[in-house]
Design a protein around this motif. Structure first.
Motif, PDB file in Angstrom:
ATOM      1  N   GLN A 381      -6.323   3.544  -5.541  1.00 36.08           N
ATOM      2  CA  GLN A 381      -6.964   3.054  -4.310  1.00 36.08           C
ATOM      3  C   GLN A 381      -5.935   2.907  -3.193  1.00 36.08           C
ATOM      4  OE1 GLN A 381     -10.056   2.509  -3.519  1.00 36.08           O
ATOM      5  NE2 GLN A 381     -11.075   2.736  -5.492  1.00 36.08           N
ATOM      6  N   PRO A 382      -5.953   3.818  -2.203  1.00 36.83           N
ATOM      7  CA  PRO A 382      -4.934   3.756  -1.136  1.00 36.83           C
ATOM      8  C   PRO A 382      -5.032   2.489  -0.293  1.00 36.83           C
ATOM      9  CG  PRO A 382      -6.645   5.353  -0.602  1.00 36.83           C
ATOM     10  CD  PRO A 382      -6.874   4.949  -2.021  1.00 36.83           C
ATOM     11  N   GLN A 383      -6.227   1.882  -0.176  1.00 31.83           N
ATOM     12  CA  GLN A 383      -6.360   0.669   0.635  1.00 31.83           C
ATOM     13  C   GLN A 383      -5.493  -0.466   0.094  1.00 31.83           C
ATOM     14  OE1 GLN A 383      -8.867   2.463  -0.621  1.00 31.83           O
ATOM     15  NE2 GLN A 383     -10.538   2.719   0.866  1.00 31.83           N
ATOM     16  N   PHE A 384      -5.394  -0.551  -1.248  1.00 37.65           N
ATOM     17  CA  PHE A 384      -4.604  -1.627  -1.833  1.00 37.65           C
ATOM     18  C   PHE A 384      -3.110  -1.439  -1.526  1.00 37.65           C
ATOM     19  CE2 PHE A 384      -8.074  -2.072  -5.301  1.00 37.65           C
ATOM     20  CZ  PHE A 384      -8.885  -2.739  -4.395  1.00 37.65           C
ATOM     21  N   TYR A 385      -2.665  -0.178  -1.463  1.00 37.90           N
ATOM     22  CA  TYR A 385      -1.268   0.091  -1.079  1.00 37.90           C
ATOM     23  C   TYR A 385      -1.034  -0.356   0.363  1.00 37.90           C
ATOM     24  CZ  TYR A 385      -0.781   2.970  -5.297  1.00 37.90           C
ATOM     25  OH  TYR A 385      -0.722   3.417  -6.600  1.00 37.90           O
ATOM     26  N   TYR A 386      -2.024  -0.094   1.208  1.00 37.04           N
ATOM     27  CA  TYR A 386      -1.893  -0.511   2.612  1.00 37.04           C
ATOM     28  C   TYR A 386      -1.749  -2.024   2.722  1.00 37.04           C
ATOM     29  CZ  TYR A 386      -3.402  -2.125   7.180  1.00 37.04           C
ATOM     30  OH  TYR A 386      -3.469  -2.800   8.376  1.00 37.04           O
ATOM     31  N   TYR A 387      -2.642  -2.772   2.062  1.00 34.87           N
ATOM     32  CA  TYR A 387      -2.559  -4.235   2.156  1.00 34.87           C
ATOM     33  C   TYR A 387      -1.258  -4.764   1.549  1.00 34.87           C
ATOM     34  CZ  TYR A 387      -7.349  -4.822   3.846  1.00 34.87           C
ATOM     35  OH  TYR A 387      -8.482  -4.821   4.613  1.00 34.87           O
ATOM     36  N   SER A 388      -0.781  -4.114   0.488  1.00 34.27           N
ATOM     37  CA  SER A 388       0.496  -4.518  -0.092  1.00 34.27           C
ATOM     38  C   SER A 388       1.618  -4.305   0.917  1.00 34.27           C
ATOM     39  CB  SER A 388       0.762  -3.720  -1.375  1.00 34.27           C
ATOM     40  OG  SER A 388       2.044  -4.027  -1.893  1.00 34.27           O
ATOM     41  N   LYS A 402       7.824  -0.398   2.169  1.00 41.49           N
ATOM     42  CA  LYS A 402       8.016   1.054   2.259  1.00 41.49           C
ATOM     43  C   LYS A 402       7.572   1.751   0.967  1.00 41.49           C
ATOM     44  CE  LYS A 402      11.994   2.813   1.220  1.00 41.49           C
ATOM     45  NZ  LYS A 402      11.664   3.856   0.217  1.00 41.49           N
ATOM     46  N   ASP A 403       7.976   1.208  -0.163  1.00 42.89           N
ATOM     47  CA  ASP A 403       7.640   1.846  -1.435  1.00 42.89           C
ATOM     48  C   ASP A 403       6.129   1.876  -1.659  1.00 42.89           C
ATOM     49  OD1 ASP A 403      10.327   2.176  -1.889  1.00 42.89           O
ATOM     50  OD2 ASP A 403      10.522   0.468  -3.267  1.00 42.89           O
ATOM     51  N   ALA A 404       5.472   0.771  -1.341  1.00 41.75           N
ATOM     52  CA  ALA A 404       4.019   0.712  -1.535  1.00 41.75           C
ATOM     53  C   ALA A 404       3.307   1.694  -0.611  1.00 41.75           C
ATOM     54  CB  ALA A 404       3.512  -0.704  -1.302  1.00 41.75           C
ATOM     55  N   LEU A 405       3.687   1.735   0.635  1.00 39.58           N
ATOM     56  CA  LEU A 405       3.000   2.576   1.619  1.00 39.58           C
ATOM     57  C   LEU A 405       3.216   4.058   1.348  1.00 39.58           C
ATOM     58  CD1 LEU A 405       3.902   0.347   4.655  1.00 39.58           C
ATOM     59  CD2 LEU A 405       1.562   0.842   3.896  1.00 39.58           C
ATOM     60  N   GLU A 406       4.432   4.444   1.004  1.00 40.46           N
ATOM     61  CA  GLU A 406       4.691   5.860   0.706  1.00 40.46           C
ATOM     62  C   GLU A 406       3.928   6.305  -0.550  1.00 40.46           C
ATOM     63  OE1 GLU A 406       9.084   6.529   2.724  1.00 40.46           O
ATOM     64  OE2 GLU A 406       8.972   6.050   0.581  1.00 40.46           O
ATOM     65  N   ALA A 407       3.831   5.416  -1.523  1.00 34.14           N
ATOM     66  CA  ALA A 407       3.048   5.749  -2.721  1.00 34.14           C
ATOM     67  C   ALA A 407       1.566   5.895  -2.370  1.00 34.14           C
ATOM     68  CB  ALA A 407       3.234   4.670  -3.787  1.00 34.14           C
ATOM     69  N   GLY A 408       1.094   5.044  -1.485  1.00 30.51           N
ATOM     70  CA  GLY A 408      -0.312   5.081  -1.113  1.00 30.51           C
ATOM     71  C   GLY A 408      -0.710   6.337  -0.374  1.00 30.51           C
ATOM     72  N   LEU A 409       0.212   6.899   0.430  1.00 32.15           N
ATOM     73  CA  LEU A 409      -0.096   8.121   1.180  1.00 32.15           C
ATOM     74  C   LEU A 409      -0.453   9.279   0.257  1.00 32.15           C
ATOM     75  CD1 LEU A 409       2.573   8.075   4.039  1.00 32.15           C
ATOM     76  CD2 LEU A 409       0.101   7.892   4.296  1.00 32.15           C
ATOM     77  N   GLU A 410       0.068   9.272  -0.954  1.00 34.37           N
ATOM     78  CA  GLU A 410      -0.193  10.362  -1.897  1.00 34.37           C
ATOM     79  C   GLU A 410      -1.664  10.365  -2.346  1.00 34.37           C
ATOM     80  OE1 GLU A 410       2.518  10.285  -5.140  1.00 34.37           O
ATOM     81  OE2 GLU A 410       4.316  10.179  -3.868  1.00 34.37           O
ATOM     82  N   TYR A 411      -2.324   9.220  -2.256  1.00 38.07           N
ATOM     83  CA  TYR A 411      -3.720   9.120  -2.704  1.00 38.07           C
ATOM     84  C   TYR A 411      -4.706   9.122  -1.534  1.00 38.07           C
ATOM     85  CZ  TYR A 411      -1.304   7.595  -6.914  1.00 38.07           C
ATOM     86  OH  TYR A 411      -0.468   7.524  -7.997  1.00 38.07           O
ATOM     87  N   LEU A 412      -4.193   9.297  -0.341  1.00 37.36           N
ATOM     88  CA  LEU A 412      -5.039   9.203   0.852  1.00 37.36           C
ATOM     89  C   LEU A 412      -5.740  10.529   1.102  1.00 37.36           C
ATOM     90  CD1 LEU A 412      -5.813   7.317   3.175  1.00 37.36           C
ATOM     91  CD2 LEU A 412      -3.877   8.224   4.446  1.00 37.36           C
ATOM     92  N   VAL A 413      -7.068  10.502   1.189  1.00 45.39           N
ATOM     93  CA  VAL A 413      -7.852  11.712   1.438  1.00 45.39           C
ATOM     94  C   VAL A 413      -8.970  11.380   2.418  1.00 45.39           C
ATOM     95  CG1 VAL A 413      -9.306  13.521   0.451  1.00 45.39           C
ATOM     96  CG2 VAL A 413      -7.393  12.607  -0.881  1.00 45.39           C
ATOM     97  N   GLY A 414      -8.920  11.993   3.615  1.00 47.70           N
ATOM     98  CA  GLY A 414     -10.049  11.960   4.535  1.00 47.70           C
ATOM     99  C   GLY A 414     -10.336  10.650   5.228  1.00 47.70           C
TER     100      GLY A 414
END
Length: 456
Positions: A381-388, A402-414
């Motif tokens: 869930q990319p939203q949870f990376y964003y809030y983290s 930084k680590d959380a956000l960069e990891a979240g970008l990998e799951y971001l679609v649309g």
């Protein structure tokens, strides 16, 4: 709607019955040989009629029965059998005529009247059916239920209501009669007589709870709240354990600002297994509105929510969270979203709403803890990376952000809005880490996405 009861008899029994009557017919003096010939001819034709009816050759059965009729023109059984065959042939006028002739010859036989009733049902002549059923009732009281159905079908609601009350008084209530009564009482002109009936029933049997409930409902529907309260208090006095009395008394206490008494009534209702879930939800909503600016009732509200922990129809804590969120009361919204997640840990929507509530109230410590915990459960869930990332940035924990956000970008679609916000937060993280080049890179990505959105 089932309007009738159809009765069946064994064909052979009918034969014996017919034969007895046939033998009993008063015949003109005949020679012994003539009598034997007539009897044999009659029985042969009658048995042939039964055989043809049994294999659904109704027209041939009629021919055989007409031969019987020539031999015994006043035999009601033959008219009855002709009526049955013509009914099968859907020649309803003839069927009714022959059933009627049978009934005239033998008025004490209810089956002949039943045949006439069957024709009326098939032809939807319900007004004529009422006349026949009224004649059938002396034979069997169960026909009163048929009469009630006919009154409803012909919209004779005053007669139907009288009969419902009579049947309820004599043999007890039934679900179908309760449904009929509810339908009738939608028309206000029938409510007055029903109120009088219920008052009389309460006087007659003061321990019958259902009559109080019905009367309270009628008074409430006609905006006679004071009378409804009087009946509720009378019910509580006569039946102190009545949960239904508390339904009305709860509203009474709320209207009078008697919060503690309302809580007591509410708890009894919510504990009850007799009260419908919809009523319980309504009471909770009314108490919520009452208690929204009264923190002294927070504990009572949370206890009330506990009664719905196993209710799968409405997720009460989440709905309460949304209620407080709309009021921008973020502390309470977060509290109830947390309760929802305790009960349903896999509720992603409640998790999102809780993280947003923490964000709105500025509780970034709770936000970081909850978002990181959710990432272990929902790593896609990319939203949870964003809030983290947002939470860690606010706490100046830029490396974790930084680590959380960069990891979240990998799951971001649309999701362009989320992508913009994640790039902004990455810019903030790199700014905190002192990497100005990366900071500008992510801020520019965010700006580019914003411009692309404006062009759409």
């Amino acid at each position: 709607m089932e309007l009738r009861k159809i009765f069946f008899g064994l064909a052979f029994s009918g034969v014996i019955f017919m034969s007895d009557i046939a033998m009993a017919q008063v015949q003109p003096p005949q020679e012994p040989d003539d009598i034997a010939l007539n009897t044999d001819a009659f029985q042969d034709s009658f048995y042939e009629a039964l055989k043809q009816k049994g294999i659904e050759n109704y027209d041939r059965a009629v021919i055989s029965l007409e031969k019987c009729l020539q031999l015994q023109p006043n035999n009601p059984v033959i008219f009855f059998e002709l009526g049955k065959n013509y009914l099968k042939l859907k020649q309803y006028a003839k069927a009714y005529e022959y059933f009627d002739k049978a009934a005239q010859l033998d008025p004490k036989n209810r089956w002949y009247l039943q045949g006439m009733y069957d024709v009326c049902y098939e032809t939807k002549d319900y007004n004529k059916a009422i006349t026949i059923v009224e004649k059938l009732i002396p034979f069997k009281a169960d026909y009163r239920e048929d009469l009630l159905s006919l009154y409803m079908t012909t919209q004779q609601f005053d007669k139907a209501l009288d009969l419902i009350n009579q049947l309820n008084d004599e043999i007890g209530k039934s679900e179908i009669r309760d449904n009929y009564k509810a339908q009738i009482l939608q028309d206000a002109k029938y409510q007055g007589p029903e109120k009088a009936n219920l008052i009389a029933q309460i006087k007659k049997n003061p321990k019958e709870e259902s009559n109080y409930i019905s009367l309270i409902f009628l008074y409430s529907e006609s905006n006679q709240e004071e009378k409804a309260m009087e009946v509720a208090k009378q019910l509580e006095k006569e039946i102190p354990t009545s949960d239904w009395a508390q339904v009305s008394l709860f509203k009474f206490h709320l209207n009078n600002g008697e919060g503690d008494a309302a809580v007591k009534a509410m708890n009894q209702v919510l504990e009850s297994k007799k009260i419908d879930g919809k009523i319980k939800h309504r009471i909770l909503n009314e108490f919520l509105i009452f208690a929204i600016d009264k923190p002294q009732y927070d504990a009572a509200l949370e206890k009330a929510i506990g009664y719905f922990s196993n209710d799968n129809t409405v997720e009460v804590p989440k709905e309460l969270g949304k209620f407080y969120q709309n009021k921008k009361m973020w502390d309470k919204a977060a509290r109830y979203y947390a309760i929802q997640l305790d009960n349903h840990p896999d509720d992603v929507e409640a998790a999102m709403l809780l993280l947003q509530a923490y964000t709105e109230k500025g509780d970034f410590s709770a936000l970081a803890t909850k978002a990181d915990g959710l990432l272990e459960l929902f790593p896609l869930q990319p939203q949870f990376y964003y809030y983290s990332g947002l939470a860690h940035n606010q706490r100046k924990e830029f490396k974790k952000a930084k680590d959380a956000l960069e990891a979240g970008l990998e799951y971001l679609v649309g999701d362009t809005d989320l992508e913009i916000n994640m790039n902004i937060q990455l810019g903030e993280a790199y700014n905190g880490l002192g990497d100005q080049k990366k900071k500008e890179q992510y801020f520019l990505k965010a700006e580019k996405l914003i411009q692309q959105q404006k062009k759409k």
